[in-house]
Design a protein around this motif. Structure first.
Motif, PDB file in Angstrom:
ATOM      1  N   UNK A  38       0.785  -1.259  -0.061  1.00 51.28           N
ATOM      2  CA  UNK A  38      -0.071   0.051  -0.117  1.00 51.28           C
ATOM      3  C   UNK A  38       0.844   1.169   0.090  1.00 51.28           C
ATOM      4  N   UNK A  39       1.940   1.346   0.758  1.00 50.45           N
ATOM      5  CA  UNK A  39       2.827   2.315   0.684  1.00 50.45           C
ATOM      6  C   UNK A  39       3.352   2.637  -0.676  1.00 50.45           C
ATOM      7  N   UNK A  40       3.953   1.526  -1.469  1.00 49.58           N
ATOM      8  CA  UNK A  40       4.383   1.622  -2.818  1.00 49.58           C
ATOM      9  C   UNK A  40       3.444   2.460  -3.853  1.00 49.58           C
ATOM     10  N   UNK A  41       2.013   1.798  -3.527  1.00 49.82           N
ATOM     11  CA  UNK A  41       0.804   2.390  -4.150  1.00 49.82           C
ATOM     12  C   UNK A  41       0.703   3.972  -4.132  1.00 49.82           C
ATOM     13  N   UNK A  42       0.804   4.404  -2.667  1.00 49.38           N
ATOM     14  CA  UNK A  42       0.629   5.807  -2.636  1.00 49.38           C
ATOM     15  C   UNK A  42       1.813   6.697  -2.882  1.00 49.38           C
ATOM     16  N   UNK A  43       3.064   6.055  -2.895  1.00 49.48           N
ATOM     17  CA  UNK A  43       4.095   6.848  -2.987  1.00 49.48           C
ATOM     18  C   UNK A  43       4.338   6.935  -4.627  1.00 49.48           C
ATOM     19  N   UNK A  44       4.065   5.887  -5.532  1.00 53.99           N
ATOM     20  CA  UNK A  44       3.787   5.893  -6.903  1.00 53.99           C
ATOM     21  C   UNK A  44       3.014   7.051  -7.365  1.00 53.99           C
TER      22      UNK A  44
END
Length: 245
Positions: free
Chosen positions: A58-64
């Motif tokens: 989920x962190x990766x999704x938001x950061x992307x």
């Protein structure tokens, strides 16, 4: 350790977006375009790395999405601002024509600020994407990187195509305003578009993707930067055709 690799690649996208922003503000749009292209390259490979390493989060999704907001949202808005400003002065300036000097900050034109409608529409599109569970294998609306390439292609066409008709068209304020409106609409339209994600190498399962890539390469070789708007148009039209099949 491997779980941090995709996020690091995404942060490289953030860095490229920041550098592109600086050059876009300085009206060095060619250099801005180079860093946007690099950012989009990292944007593609962070997701690929996450899938290969099986470390999606989920962190990766938001950061992307935050990275895309800079590289593919803010920068295209600034570029459209610069192009609209050029349309007011009918020339390629150094950015100083936006404001009157002598210590006081005064606006010369308000029309260029309309370009930030693209940034606003990009932010809305990315927020919707983050909460939409139906955009895993396809997109609803034009992806922000594709829209960024469309907008960034305009100064490159001005610099390298050497076509009087195209130059006049691109520096026409009404064309730029219309393109801004169309861009904002496509970003958030309820329009299914295929993603360039291959689950296998089968031509039958990926026929439209292969055809799109081949035609895109042919257009780039034959038409240079003018190919980019045509590729985006072909992408939208071919997705609509595929949806009806």
């Amino acid at each position: 350790m491997k779980k941090h690799i995709p996020n690091f690649i995404t942060l490289l996208n953030v860095f490229c977006g920041c550098v592109a922003t600086v050059f876009a503000v300085l009206n060095k749009l060619e250099i801005a375009a180079i860093f946007v292209a690099l950012g989009i390259f990292f944007d593609f490979f962070d997701g690929l790395a996450a899938r290969v390493l099986d470390v999606k989060s989920e962190l990766g999704l938001q950061l992307d999405s935050l990275a895309d907001m800079i590289t593919s949202g803010l920068v295209p808005g600034i570029v459209m601002f610069q192009l609209l400003a050029m349309s007011q002065t009918s020339g390629w300036g150094d950015g100083s024509h936006f404001f009157i000097e002598s210590g006081e900050l005064k606006l010369v034109h308000l029309i260029p600020f309309f370009g930030f409608v693209i940034t606003m529409a990009s932010g809305y599109r990315l927020a919707k994407f983050n909460i939409d569970e139906n955009q895993t294998s396809s997109f609803i609306g034009l992806p922000t990187p594709a829209n960024a390439l469309l907008i960034l292609s305009l100064p490159l066409i001005l610099l390298y195509q050497n076509n009087d008709f195209l130059n006049t068209l691109i520096l026409n304020q009404w064309f730029l305003i219309l393109l801004t409106v169309v861009s904002a609409y496509l970003l958030n339209a309820n329009l299914p578009l295929f993603a360039l994600k291959f689950k296998n190498t089968s031509f039958k399962d990926n026929a439209m993707r292969y055809i799109f890539i081949i035609i895109s390469l042919v257009l780039i070789v034959t038409m240079k930067f003018m190919a980019i708007p045509l590729i985006i148009l072909f992408y939208v039209v071919s997705s609509m055709i595929q949806e009806r099949l």
